[in-house]
Design an enzyme around this catalytic site. Structure first.
Site, PDB file in Angstrom:
ATOM      1  N   PRO A 130       0.786  -1.229   0.000  1.00 20.26           N
ATOM      2  CA  PRO A 130       0.000   0.000   0.000  1.00 20.26           C
ATOM      3  C   PRO A 130       0.820   1.283   0.000  1.00 20.26           C
ATOM      4  CG  PRO A 130      -0.927  -1.567   1.557  1.00 20.26           C
ATOM      5  CD  PRO A 130       0.340  -2.177   1.023  1.00 20.26           C
ATOM      6  N   ASN A 131       0.396   2.200  -0.849  1.00 20.20           N
ATOM      7  CA  ASN A 131       0.927   3.567  -0.963  1.00 20.20           C
ATOM      8  C   ASN A 131       2.284   3.666  -1.642  1.00 20.20           C
ATOM      9  OD1 ASN A 131      -1.287   4.888   0.447  1.00 20.20           O
ATOM     10  ND2 ASN A 131      -0.518   3.848   2.265  1.00 20.20           N
ATOM     11  N   ASP A 153       1.439 -16.073   5.961  1.00 22.58           N
ATOM     12  CA  ASP A 153       0.966 -17.414   5.605  1.00 22.58           C
ATOM     13  C   ASP A 153       1.156 -17.698   4.117  1.00 22.58           C
ATOM     14  OD1 ASP A 153       0.271 -17.959   8.201  1.00 22.58           O
ATOM     15  OD2 ASP A 153      -1.864 -17.554   7.938  1.00 22.58           O
ATOM     16  N   GLU A 162      12.493  -9.679   2.292  1.00 19.71           N
ATOM     17  CA  GLU A 162      11.720  -8.507   2.736  1.00 19.71           C
ATOM     18  C   GLU A 162      12.617  -7.270   2.616  1.00 19.71           C
ATOM     19  OE1 GLU A 162      11.171  -8.611   6.960  1.00 19.71           O
ATOM     20  OE2 GLU A 162       9.722  -6.955   6.981  1.00 19.71           O
ATOM     21  N   HIS A 207      12.743  -2.894   3.061  1.00 21.12           N
ATOM     22  CA  HIS A 207      12.154  -1.610   3.462  1.00 21.12           C
ATOM     23  C   HIS A 207      13.109  -0.497   3.090  1.00 21.12           C
ATOM     24  CE1 HIS A 207       8.921  -3.578   5.527  1.00 21.12           C
ATOM     25  NE2 HIS A 207       9.815  -4.403   6.042  1.00 21.12           N
ATOM     26  N   ILE A 208      12.553   0.563   2.531  1.00 22.63           N
ATOM     27  CA  ILE A 208      13.371   1.714   2.140  1.00 22.63           C
ATOM     28  C   ILE A 208      13.941   2.395   3.389  1.00 22.63           C
ATOM     29  CG2 ILE A 208      13.289   4.001   1.046  1.00 22.63           C
ATOM     30  CD1 ILE A 208      11.082   2.831  -0.792  1.00 22.63           C
ATOM     31  N   SER A 209      13.068   2.636   4.352  1.00 25.44           N
ATOM     32  CA  SER A 209      13.499   3.199   5.637  1.00 25.44           C
ATOM     33  C   SER A 209      13.842   2.038   6.573  1.00 25.44           C
ATOM     34  CB  SER A 209      12.383   4.064   6.233  1.00 25.44           C
ATOM     35  OG  SER A 209      11.277   3.238   6.608  1.00 25.44           O
ATOM     36  N   ARG A 229      11.900   3.639  13.805  1.00 29.12           N
ATOM     37  CA  ARG A 229      10.762   4.560  13.720  1.00 29.12           C
ATOM     38  C   ARG A 229       9.753   4.242  14.839  1.00 29.12           C
ATOM     39  NH1 ARG A 229       8.916   4.673   7.606  1.00 29.12           N
ATOM     40  NH2 ARG A 229       7.644   6.391   8.427  1.00 29.12           N
ATOM     41  N   ARG A 260       5.918   0.043  14.114  1.00 35.32           N
ATOM     42  CA  ARG A 260       6.621  -0.441  12.911  1.00 35.32           C
ATOM     43  C   ARG A 260       7.697  -1.476  13.244  1.00 35.32           C
ATOM     44  NH1 ARG A 260       4.948   3.177   8.796  1.00 35.32           N
ATOM     45  NH2 ARG A 260       4.459   5.223   9.663  1.00 35.32           N
ATOM     46  N   ARG A 296       5.071  12.186  -1.808  1.00 30.25           N
ATOM     47  CA  ARG A 296       4.969  12.738  -0.456  1.00 30.25           C
ATOM     48  C   ARG A 296       6.110  12.182   0.398  1.00 30.25           C
ATOM     49  NH1 ARG A 296      -0.058  13.814   1.639  1.00 30.25           N
ATOM     50  NH2 ARG A 296       1.236  14.587   3.351  1.00 30.25           N
ATOM     51  N   HIS A 349       3.328  -4.729   9.132  1.00 26.77           N
ATOM     52  CA  HIS A 349       3.098  -4.635  10.571  1.00 26.77           C
ATOM     53  C   HIS A 349       1.731  -5.168  10.996  1.00 26.77           C
ATOM     54  CE1 HIS A 349       6.500  -2.107   9.775  1.00 26.77           C
ATOM     55  NE2 HIS A 349       5.761  -1.198   9.172  1.00 26.77           N
ATOM     56  N   ALA A 363       2.798  -0.936   4.828  1.00 26.46           N
ATOM     57  CA  ALA A 363       2.084  -0.989   6.117  1.00 26.46           C
ATOM     58  C   ALA A 363       1.644  -2.411   6.470  1.00 26.46           C
ATOM     59  CB  ALA A 363       0.885  -0.058   6.079  1.00 26.46           C
ATOM     60  N   ASN A 385       8.225  -5.570  -0.485  1.00 24.76           N
ATOM     61  CA  ASN A 385       8.090  -4.506   0.501  1.00 24.76           C
ATOM     62  C   ASN A 385       6.590  -4.415   0.788  1.00 24.76           C
ATOM     63  OD1 ASN A 385       7.860  -2.257   2.059  1.00 24.76           O
ATOM     64  ND2 ASN A 385       9.222  -0.985   0.824  1.00 24.76           N
ATOM     65  N   TYR A 427      11.314   8.736   2.402  1.00 25.81           N
ATOM     66  CA  TYR A 427      11.411   7.731   1.338  1.00 25.81           C
ATOM     67  C   TYR A 427      12.190   8.216   0.111  1.00 25.81           C
ATOM     68  CZ  TYR A 427       7.770   5.726   4.243  1.00 25.81           C
ATOM     69  OH  TYR A 427       7.072   5.234   5.308  1.00 25.81           O
TER      70      TYR A 427
HETATM   71  O1  CA2 Z   1      10.368   1.866   4.686  1.00 18.75           O
HETATM   72  C1  CA2 Z   1       9.593   1.191   4.020  1.00 18.75           C
HETATM   73  O2  CA2 Z   1       9.864   0.764   2.917  1.00 18.75           O
HETATM   74  C2  CA2 Z   1       8.186   0.932   4.572  1.00 18.75           C
HETATM   75  O3  CA2 Z   1       7.820  -0.388   4.207  1.00 18.75           O
HETATM   76  C3  CA2 Z   1       7.281   1.938   3.894  1.00 18.75           C
HETATM   77  C4  CA2 Z   1       5.842   1.870   4.422  1.00 18.75           C
HETATM   78  C5  CA2 Z   1       5.793   1.917   5.925  1.00 18.75           C
HETATM   79  O4  CA2 Z   1       4.458   1.711   6.359  1.00 18.75           O
HETATM   80  C6  CA2 Z   1       6.693   0.858   6.553  1.00 18.75           C
HETATM   81  O5  CA2 Z   1       6.646   0.997   7.947  1.00 18.75           O
HETATM   82  C7  CA2 Z   1       8.127   1.022   6.084  1.00 18.75           C
HETATM   83  C8  CA2 Z   1       5.020   3.045   3.906  1.00 18.75           C
HETATM   84  C9  CA2 Z   1       4.967   3.168   2.439  1.00 18.75           C
HETATM   85  C10 CA2 Z   1       4.202   4.415   2.131  1.00 18.75           C
HETATM   86  O6  CA2 Z   1       4.836   5.030   1.068  1.00 18.75           O
HETATM   87  C11 CA2 Z   1       4.627   6.342   0.895  1.00 18.75           C
HETATM   88  C12 CA2 Z   1       5.239   6.855  -0.183  1.00 18.75           C
HETATM   89  C13 CA2 Z   1       5.111   8.177  -0.455  1.00 18.75           C
HETATM   90  C14 CA2 Z   1       4.345   8.992   0.350  1.00 18.75           C
HETATM   91  C15 CA2 Z   1       3.728   8.462   1.450  1.00 18.75           C
HETATM   92  C16 CA2 Z   1       3.868   7.116   1.720  1.00 18.75           C
END
Ligand code: CA2
Length: 157
Positions: free
Chosen positions: A9-10, A87, A98, A100-102, A107, A111, A17, A80, A77, A74, A22
Protein backbone atom coordinates in the site's frame (compact mmCIF):
# COMPACT_ATOMS: atom_id res chain seq x y z
CA UNK A 1 15.64 -17.11 -13.06
CA UNK A 2 12.36 -15.23 -12.62
CA UNK A 3 11.95 -12.82 -9.73
CA UNK A 4 8.79 -10.96 -8.73
CA UNK A 5 9.07 -7.60 -6.96
CA UNK A 6 5.96 -6.86 -4.89
CA UNK A 7 5.16 -3.51 -3.30
CA UNK A 8 2.33 -2.87 -0.87
CA UNK A 9 0.00 0.00 0.00
CA UNK A 10 0.93 3.57 -0.96
CA UNK A 11 4.20 2.59 -2.63
CA UNK A 12 2.73 3.96 -5.89
CA UNK A 13 3.06 7.38 -4.21
CA UNK A 14 6.84 7.15 -3.83
CA UNK A 15 8.45 10.50 -4.57
CA UNK A 16 5.10 12.29 -4.26
CA UNK A 17 4.97 12.74 -0.46
CA UNK A 18 7.35 12.39 2.51
CA UNK A 19 10.61 12.67 0.50
CA UNK A 20 12.45 13.18 3.81
CA UNK A 21 11.71 9.53 4.68
CA UNK A 22 11.41 7.73 1.34
CA UNK A 23 13.46 9.98 -0.98
CA UNK A 24 12.47 11.80 -4.18
CA UNK A 25 12.53 8.84 -6.56
CA UNK A 26 9.18 7.68 -7.93
CA UNK A 27 7.77 4.16 -8.20
CA UNK A 28 8.73 4.27 -11.90
CA UNK A 29 12.30 5.20 -10.92
CA UNK A 30 12.34 2.22 -8.55
CA UNK A 31 11.21 -0.14 -11.34
CA UNK A 32 13.83 1.29 -13.73
CA UNK A 33 16.58 0.84 -11.13
CA UNK A 34 15.61 -2.77 -10.41
CA UNK A 35 15.23 -3.57 -14.14
CA UNK A 36 18.79 -2.34 -14.71
CA UNK A 37 20.11 -4.51 -11.89
CA UNK A 38 18.14 -7.52 -13.18
CA UNK A 39 19.63 -7.03 -16.64
CA UNK A 40 23.18 -7.00 -15.32
CA UNK A 41 22.48 -10.11 -13.23
CA UNK A 42 20.83 -11.87 -16.17
CA UNK A 43 17.56 -12.48 -14.32
CA UNK A 44 13.98 -11.79 -15.42
CA UNK A 45 12.02 -9.40 -13.23
CA UNK A 46 8.32 -8.56 -12.95
CA UNK A 47 6.60 -5.99 -10.76
CA UNK A 48 3.35 -5.90 -8.84
CA UNK A 49 1.99 -3.12 -6.63
CA UNK A 50 -1.34 -3.00 -4.85
CA UNK A 51 -3.02 -1.05 -2.09
CA UNK A 52 -5.07 -4.16 -1.16
CA UNK A 53 -3.85 -6.94 1.11
CA UNK A 54 -5.84 -9.67 -0.68
CA UNK A 55 -4.41 -8.66 -4.06
CA UNK A 56 -0.90 -9.02 -2.60
CA UNK A 57 -1.79 -12.53 -1.36
CA UNK A 58 -3.17 -13.41 -4.83
CA UNK A 59 0.06 -12.17 -6.45
CA UNK A 60 2.11 -14.48 -4.19
CA UNK A 61 -0.14 -17.43 -5.12
CA UNK A 62 0.13 -16.60 -8.84
CA UNK A 63 3.92 -16.46 -8.50
CA UNK A 64 3.83 -20.06 -7.28
CA UNK A 65 1.69 -21.32 -10.15
CA UNK A 66 3.76 -19.40 -12.70
CA UNK A 67 7.06 -20.84 -11.50
CA UNK A 68 8.57 -17.64 -10.08
CA UNK A 69 11.79 -18.58 -8.27
CA UNK A 70 12.29 -15.59 -5.98
CA UNK A 71 10.20 -12.81 -4.46
CA UNK A 72 11.35 -9.38 -3.29
CA UNK A 73 8.60 -7.83 -1.18
CA UNK A 74 8.09 -4.51 0.50
CA UNK A 75 4.69 -5.08 2.12
CA UNK A 76 4.71 -1.44 3.36
CA UNK A 77 2.08 -0.99 6.12
CA UNK A 78 0.97 -4.65 5.72
CA UNK A 79 4.38 -5.60 7.15
CA UNK A 80 3.10 -4.64 10.57
CA UNK A 81 -0.42 -6.09 10.35
CA UNK A 82 -0.67 -9.01 7.95
CA UNK A 83 -0.62 -12.63 9.05
CA UNK A 84 -2.21 -13.39 5.65
CA UNK A 85 0.99 -12.33 3.84
CA UNK A 86 3.12 -14.34 6.26
CA UNK A 87 0.97 -17.41 5.60
CA UNK A 88 1.06 -16.87 1.82
CA UNK A 89 4.87 -16.71 1.71
CA UNK A 90 5.11 -19.77 3.98
CA UNK A 91 2.57 -21.63 1.84
CA UNK A 92 4.28 -21.11 -1.52
CA UNK A 93 7.80 -21.78 -0.25
CA UNK A 94 9.38 -19.37 -2.73
CA UNK A 95 12.59 -17.79 -1.34
CA UNK A 96 11.50 -14.30 -0.36
CA UNK A 97 13.47 -11.23 0.73
CA UNK A 98 11.72 -8.51 2.74
CA UNK A 99 12.84 -4.98 1.83
CA UNK A 100 12.15 -1.61 3.46
CA UNK A 101 13.37 1.71 2.14
CA UNK A 102 13.50 3.20 5.64
CA UNK A 103 14.50 1.34 8.79
CA UNK A 104 11.17 0.59 10.51
CA UNK A 105 13.04 -0.50 13.67
CA UNK A 106 14.22 3.06 14.22
CA UNK A 107 10.76 4.56 13.72
CA UNK A 108 7.49 4.35 15.70
CA UNK A 109 6.99 1.34 17.99
CA UNK A 110 4.17 -0.07 15.82
CA UNK A 111 6.62 -0.44 12.91
CA UNK A 112 8.95 -2.68 14.92
CA UNK A 113 6.82 -5.77 14.32
CA UNK A 114 7.15 -7.57 11.00
CA UNK A 115 4.90 -10.59 10.60
CA UNK A 116 6.31 -11.57 7.21
CA UNK A 117 9.93 -11.60 8.43
CA UNK A 118 9.54 -15.09 9.89
CA UNK A 119 8.94 -16.50 6.38
CA UNK A 120 11.73 -14.58 4.63
CA UNK A 121 15.30 -15.65 3.90
CA UNK A 122 16.52 -12.11 4.67
CA UNK A 123 15.37 -8.61 5.54
CA UNK A 124 17.06 -5.53 4.06
CA UNK A 125 16.05 -2.27 5.69
CA UNK A 126 17.16 1.33 5.67
CA UNK A 127 19.25 1.10 2.49
CA UNK A 128 16.86 3.15 0.35
CA UNK A 129 15.98 1.97 -3.16
CA UNK A 130 19.35 0.16 -3.60
CA UNK A 131 18.02 -2.27 -0.97
CA UNK A 132 15.82 -3.79 -3.70
CA UNK A 133 18.93 -4.40 -5.85
CA UNK A 134 20.68 -6.03 -2.88
CA UNK A 135 17.68 -8.33 -2.48
CA UNK A 136 17.82 -9.23 -6.17
CA UNK A 137 21.54 -10.05 -5.92
CA UNK A 138 20.91 -12.17 -2.86
CA UNK A 139 18.20 -14.20 -4.62
CA UNK A 140 20.18 -14.48 -7.87
CA UNK A 141 23.08 -15.95 -5.91
CA UNK A 142 20.97 -18.72 -4.37
CA UNK A 143 20.58 -22.11 -5.98
CA UNK A 144 16.91 -22.78 -6.79
CA UNK A 145 15.14 -24.52 -3.91
CA UNK A 146 11.58 -24.18 -5.13
CA UNK A 147 10.08 -26.56 -7.66
CA UNK A 148 7.23 -24.95 -9.60
CA UNK A 149 4.11 -27.11 -10.09
CA UNK A 150 3.48 -28.90 -13.38
CA UNK A 151 0.83 -27.53 -15.71
CA UNK A 152 0.97 -23.74 -15.63
CA UNK A 153 -1.33 -21.25 -13.99
CA UNK A 154 -4.02 -21.80 -11.40
CA UNK A 155 -7.53 -21.63 -12.91
CA UNK A 156 -8.84 -19.72 -9.89
CA UNK A 157 -6.41 -16.81 -9.87
O1 CA2 B 1 10.37 1.87 4.69
C1 CA2 B 1 9.59 1.19 4.02
O2 CA2 B 1 9.86 0.76 2.92
C2 CA2 B 1 8.19 0.93 4.57
O3 CA2 B 1 7.82 -0.39 4.21
C3 CA2 B 1 7.28 1.94 3.89
C4 CA2 B 1 5.84 1.87 4.42
C5 CA2 B 1 5.79 1.92 5.92
O4 CA2 B 1 4.46 1.71 6.36
C6 CA2 B 1 6.69 0.86 6.55
O5 CA2 B 1 6.65 1.00 7.95
C7 CA2 B 1 8.13 1.02 6.08
C8 CA2 B 1 5.02 3.05 3.91
C9 CA2 B 1 4.97 3.17 2.44
C10 CA2 B 1 4.20 4.41 2.13
O6 CA2 B 1 4.84 5.03 1.07
C11 CA2 B 1 4.63 6.34 0.89
C12 CA2 B 1 5.24 6.85 -0.18
C13 CA2 B 1 5.11 8.18 -0.46
C14 CA2 B 1 4.35 8.99 0.35
C15 CA2 B 1 3.73 8.46 1.45
C16 CA2 B 1 3.87 7.12 1.72
Amino acid sequence: MRILVINGPNMNLLGVRQPEIYGKATYQDLMDLVKGEAESLGVEVDFFQSNHEGALVDAIHRAYFEGVEGIVINPAACTHTSVALLDAVKAVGIPTVEVHISDPDSREEFRHISYIRAACVATIRGHGLPGYCEALRLLAGRSPSHTPPEGGTSPTL
